[in-house]
Design a protein around this motif. Structure first.
Motif, mmCIF file in Angstrom:
data_model
loop_
_atom_site.group_PDB
_atom_site.id
_atom_site.type_symbol
_atom_site.label_atom_id
_atom_site.label_comp_id
_atom_site.label_asym_id
_atom_site.label_seq_id
_atom_site.Cartn_x
_atom_site.Cartn_y
_atom_site.Cartn_z
ATOM 1 N N PRO A 10 0.831 -1.202 0.000
ATOM 2 C CA PRO A 10 0.000 0.000 0.000
ATOM 3 C C PRO A 10 0.867 1.253 0.000
ATOM 4 O O PRO A 10 2.005 1.242 0.462
ATOM 5 C CB PRO A 10 -0.810 -0.121 1.299
ATOM 6 N N SER A 15 -1.317 3.974 4.322
ATOM 7 C CA SER A 15 -1.237 2.647 4.924
ATOM 8 C C SER A 15 -1.557 2.727 6.399
ATOM 9 O O SER A 15 -1.310 3.725 7.072
ATOM 10 C CB SER A 15 0.150 2.047 4.710
ATOM 11 N N ARG A 295 -5.783 -3.522 2.435
ATOM 12 C CA ARG A 295 -4.634 -3.152 3.254
ATOM 13 C C ARG A 295 -3.495 -4.152 3.101
ATOM 14 O O ARG A 295 -2.322 -3.800 3.233
ATOM 15 C CB ARG A 295 -5.042 -3.046 4.731
#
Length: 304
Positions: A10, A15, A295
């Motif tokens: 990410p 993130s 994620r």
């Protein structure tokens, strides 16, 4: 082999830290590598009942038994002698589960109410009730003359956690959407009665299943924080399109941390492998699962 998905990191700006997987208690499972003889349901079921007793003696909460343990996978006798579920074969397993007070997950050949045969798996509770029945979906081409394709997936709530069931090649890389769906339905444990087979000349040092099974099991386990367990039969195959091959054990249980249990790899490895598997904590539901996958770098918008 084509990659079904890719991981990406990410962007640092957006993130969020990914928490380490946590668990809620444990399930003691017996992976029952069982000698399954083609066309010998009475002997096979007697061994299954004995293995259920062995699992209970080792204080297992659940015993997982192989695919089509009645007639053996793709044995021709199953075409004509398959029984309904509930029926005389499933009744023996239900009685053993109730007698010993544990869950039993096992594969049988079912003669469906529609007159067709199915490669079926059942989950039986400690009172001897069938609480889940599943028909294999990702059928190999060689088994399609023997079984009709399944049309449903189910996850059931138990005191041990949420349990989903599939069968053997449902966990091939090309069949992973089945496991993805069970995980999206909330399964903590995905149980897979199996019948892993190789040519007669393959021995332990070749171990062709390490990547074939470890990779898809690990993909599901790490993406969703689920436990994936498969138990397979052992013995030489007599009758049917795979005659002369052998089933080789190598049962496997994998969670997000890696391999937690593995059976011996050879055609004589009839054994009960006992493992304590942590019940994962899976708080995400619905679209929150999709956000969690993002994620982790899962890409929904990529073709293989």
């Amino acid at each position: 082999m084509a990659t079904l998905f890719t991981f990406r990191k990410p962007a640092p700006a957006s993130s969020a830290p990914i928490a380490a997987p946590t668990s809620l208690g444990t399930m003691r499972i017996g992976l029952g590598q069982l000698l399954v003889e083609g066309g010998e349901p009475a002997r096979n079921l007697a061994r299954a009942v004995e293995q259920i007793a062995q699992a209970a003696a080792q204080q297992c909460n659940l015993v997982l038994l192989p695919e089509t343990l009645d007639f053996a996978w793709t044995h021709p006798s199953g075409l004509y002698e398959a029984q309904p579920i509930p029926g005389p074969f499933s009744d023996q397993l239900c009685q053993a589960a109730a007698r010993h007070g544990l869950y039993v997950c096992a594969g049988l050949t079912e003669r469906g109410a529609d007159g067709r045969n199915y490669n079926a798996a059942i989950l039986i509770d400690p009172q001897g009730h069938i609480i889940l029945k599943y028909h294999k979906i990702n059928l190999l081409d060689i088994e399609q003359p023997f079984y009709a394709v399944g049309q449903t997936l189910n996850v059931v709530d138990t005191p041990l956690g949420k349990i989903g069931v599939n069968i053997c090649s449902d966990n091939y890389l090309d069949g992973l959407p089945i496991g993805h769906t069970l995980a999206r339905m909330g399964a903590d444990f995905i149980l897979a009665p199996s019948s892993w087979t190789v040519d007669y000349s393959i021995t332990e040092e070749h171990d062709p299943y390490k990547e074939k099974w470890l990779r898809p099991f690990s993909i599901l386990a790490k993406l969703y924080n689920v436990v994936v367990a498969g138990t397979t039969s052992v013995g030489y195959i007599v009758g049917g399109p795979y005659e002369g091959k052998k089933s080789v054990g190598c049962s496997l249980a994998v969670d997000a941390q890696g391999v937690q249990a593995q059976g011996a790899f050879n055609e004589f490895a009839g054994q009960l492998v006992v493992a304590d598997l942590a019940r994962p904590n899976r708080p995400e539901k619905g679209t929150d699962i999709g956000l969690m996958l993002q994620r982790k770098g899962f890409q929904f918008d990529q073709l293989p």
